[in-house]
Design a protein around this motif. Structure first.
Motif, short mmCIF file in Angstrom:
data_model
loop_
_atom_site.label_atom_id
_atom_site.label_comp_id
_atom_site.label_asym_id
_atom_site.label_seq_id
_atom_site.Cartn_x
_atom_site.Cartn_y
_atom_site.Cartn_z
N SER A 117 0.86 -1.19 0.00
CA SER A 117 0.00 0.00 0.00
C SER A 117 0.89 1.23 0.00
N ILE A 118 0.56 2.20 -0.87
CA ILE A 118 1.39 3.40 -0.92
C ILE A 118 1.24 4.25 0.33
N ASP B 233 5.95 4.70 1.10
CA ASP B 233 6.08 6.14 0.94
C ASP B 233 7.54 6.50 0.64
N MET B 234 8.48 5.97 1.44
CA MET B 234 9.91 6.24 1.22
C MET B 234 10.37 5.73 -0.14
N GLU B 235 9.93 4.50 -0.49
CA GLU B 235 10.36 3.87 -1.74
C GLU B 235 9.88 4.68 -2.95
N VAL B 236 8.61 5.05 -2.95
CA VAL B 236 8.05 5.77 -4.10
C VAL B 236 8.67 7.17 -4.20
N ARG B 237 8.87 7.83 -3.06
CA ARG B 237 9.52 9.16 -3.10
C ARG B 237 10.94 9.06 -3.66
N ARG B 238 11.67 8.02 -3.25
CA ARG B 238 13.04 7.84 -3.74
C ARG B 238 13.05 7.60 -5.25
N PHE B 239 12.17 6.72 -5.74
CA PHE B 239 12.11 6.46 -7.17
C PHE B 239 11.59 7.67 -7.93
N ASN B 240 10.71 8.46 -7.33
CA ASN B 240 10.22 9.69 -7.97
C ASN B 240 11.40 10.64 -8.23
N THR B 241 12.28 10.76 -7.23
CA THR B 241 13.46 11.62 -7.38
C THR B 241 14.40 11.07 -8.44
N MET C 36 -2.78 -2.59 -4.44
CA MET C 36 -4.21 -2.87 -4.40
C MET C 36 -5.00 -1.63 -3.96
N ASP C 37 -4.30 -0.53 -3.65
CA ASP C 37 -5.00 0.69 -3.27
C ASP C 37 -5.94 1.10 -4.39
N LEU C 38 -7.09 1.66 -4.04
CA LEU C 38 -8.01 2.13 -5.07
C LEU C 38 -7.40 3.33 -5.80
N PRO C 39 -7.71 3.49 -7.09
CA PRO C 39 -7.15 4.60 -7.87
C PRO C 39 -7.37 5.97 -7.21
N PHE C 40 -8.51 6.17 -6.53
CA PHE C 40 -8.78 7.46 -5.88
C PHE C 40 -7.76 7.73 -4.78
N ALA C 41 -7.46 6.69 -4.00
CA ALA C 41 -6.49 6.83 -2.91
C ALA C 41 -5.09 7.08 -3.47
N GLN C 42 -4.76 6.40 -4.56
CA GLN C 42 -3.44 6.60 -5.18
C GLN C 42 -3.30 8.03 -5.68
N ALA C 43 -4.33 8.53 -6.36
CA ALA C 43 -4.28 9.90 -6.90
C ALA C 43 -4.15 10.91 -5.77
N ARG C 44 -4.91 10.70 -4.68
CA ARG C 44 -4.86 11.62 -3.54
C ARG C 44 -3.46 11.61 -2.92
N TRP C 45 -2.90 10.39 -2.72
CA TRP C 45 -1.58 10.27 -2.11
C TRP C 45 -0.52 10.96 -2.97
N GLY D 72 -0.87 13.39 -5.12
CA GLY D 72 -1.05 14.83 -5.06
C GLY D 72 -0.46 15.41 -3.79
N THR D 73 -0.74 14.76 -2.67
CA THR D 73 -0.24 15.21 -1.37
C THR D 73 1.27 15.08 -1.29
N ALA D 74 1.83 14.00 -1.85
CA ALA D 74 3.27 13.74 -1.75
C ALA D 74 4.07 14.45 -2.84
N GLY D 75 3.39 15.07 -3.80
CA GLY D 75 4.08 15.76 -4.88
C GLY D 75 4.78 14.80 -5.84
N ILE D 76 4.17 13.65 -6.09
CA ILE D 76 4.76 12.63 -6.96
C ILE D 76 4.37 12.93 -8.40
N GLU D 77 5.37 13.18 -9.24
CA GLU D 77 5.10 13.52 -10.64
C GLU D 77 5.80 12.59 -11.61
N ASN D 78 6.83 11.89 -11.18
CA ASN D 78 7.64 11.07 -12.09
C ASN D 78 7.37 9.58 -11.98
N VAL D 79 6.46 9.20 -11.10
CA VAL D 79 6.09 7.79 -10.94
C VAL D 79 4.59 7.70 -11.20
#
Length: 162
Positions: A53-54, A60-68, A83-92, A94-101
Motif C-alpha cells: 500500500s502506498i 512512501d519512502m520507496e516511491v519518493r526515492r524512485f520519484n526523485t 491494491m490501493d483504489l485509484p482514488f487513494a493513489q491519486a490523492r496520495w 497529489g499530497t506527496a508531490g509525486i510527478e515522475n512515478v
C-alpha cells in the motif's frame, strides 16, 4: 510457492516467480482515471514497483526515492502497483508531490499480482518486489523482498537502468 514475511509472520504468494530473461507477462491494471492499462500500453524501459500500500511508511519512502531518481533517467517509466483504489493513489500522489512515478491499481482483476507472483493469499495485497523490463518486454532485473517491510536495493535497480 515463495514465502515472504510481514513483520516476521509467514505469508504465501500466489503465482510463479519471474526470473531475469523471462518475457514480462501481460496484465491489466487500472490507472488513476479508471482506465485499463496493459503491458502493451507501456513503452521503453519500465520499472514496476509492487507494493502492499502506498499509504505506509516504507512504500512512501520507496516511491519518493524512485520519484526523485526517475527524473534523472532517460526513456524510463516507473510504475507503482498496489491494491490501493485509484482514488487513494491519486490523492496520495497529489499530497506527496509525486510527478515522475505513475501509480496504477491491481484491485479489479489481480492480474499483475498473480502473473508476477506477488499476490499475498492471506492479505489480498501485493508483496514488495521490483521488476525492470526492457524495450523488448524482457525482464532484466527482479527483486522479491523476503520481508515486506524492507526497502528494495535502489542502487542495483538504478545501475541496471543507467
Amino acid at each position: 510457492m515463495m514465502k515472504v514475511t510481514f513483520q516476521g509472520a509467514p505469508l504465501t504468494l500466489k503465482g510463479s516467480q519471474l526470473k531475469v530473461g523471462d518475457k514480462a507477462p501481460d496484465f491489466t491494471v487500472i490507472d488513476n482515471e479508471l482506465n485499463p492499462l496493459k503491458l502493451d500500453d507501456t513503452k521503453g524501459k519500465r520499472v514496476f514497483l509492487s507494493v502492499p500500500s502506498i499509504d505506509t511508511p516504507v512504500c512512501d519512502m520507496e516511491v519518493r526515492r524512485f520519484n526523485t531518481e526517475a527524473s534523472k533517467l532517460n526513456n524510463v517509466t516507473v510504475y507503482t502497483i498496489s491494491m490501493d483504489l485509484p482514488f487513494a493513489q491519486a490523492r496520495w500522489c497529489g499530497t506527496a508531490g509525486i510527478e515522475n512515478v505513475k501509480t496504477v491499481s491491481d484491485y479489479k482483476d489481480r492480474e499483475f499480482g498473480e502473473n508476477y507472483g506477488v499476490y499475498i493469499n492471506e492479505l489480498g495485497l501485493l508483496s514488495r518486489a521490483v521488476f525492470v523490463v526492457d524495450e523488448n518486454d524482457k525482464v532484466i532485473y527482479v527483486e522479491y523482498l523476503e520481508e515486506i517491510t524492507e526497502e528494495p536495493n535502489y542502487n542495483k535497480v538504478l545501475e541496471i537502468l543507467r
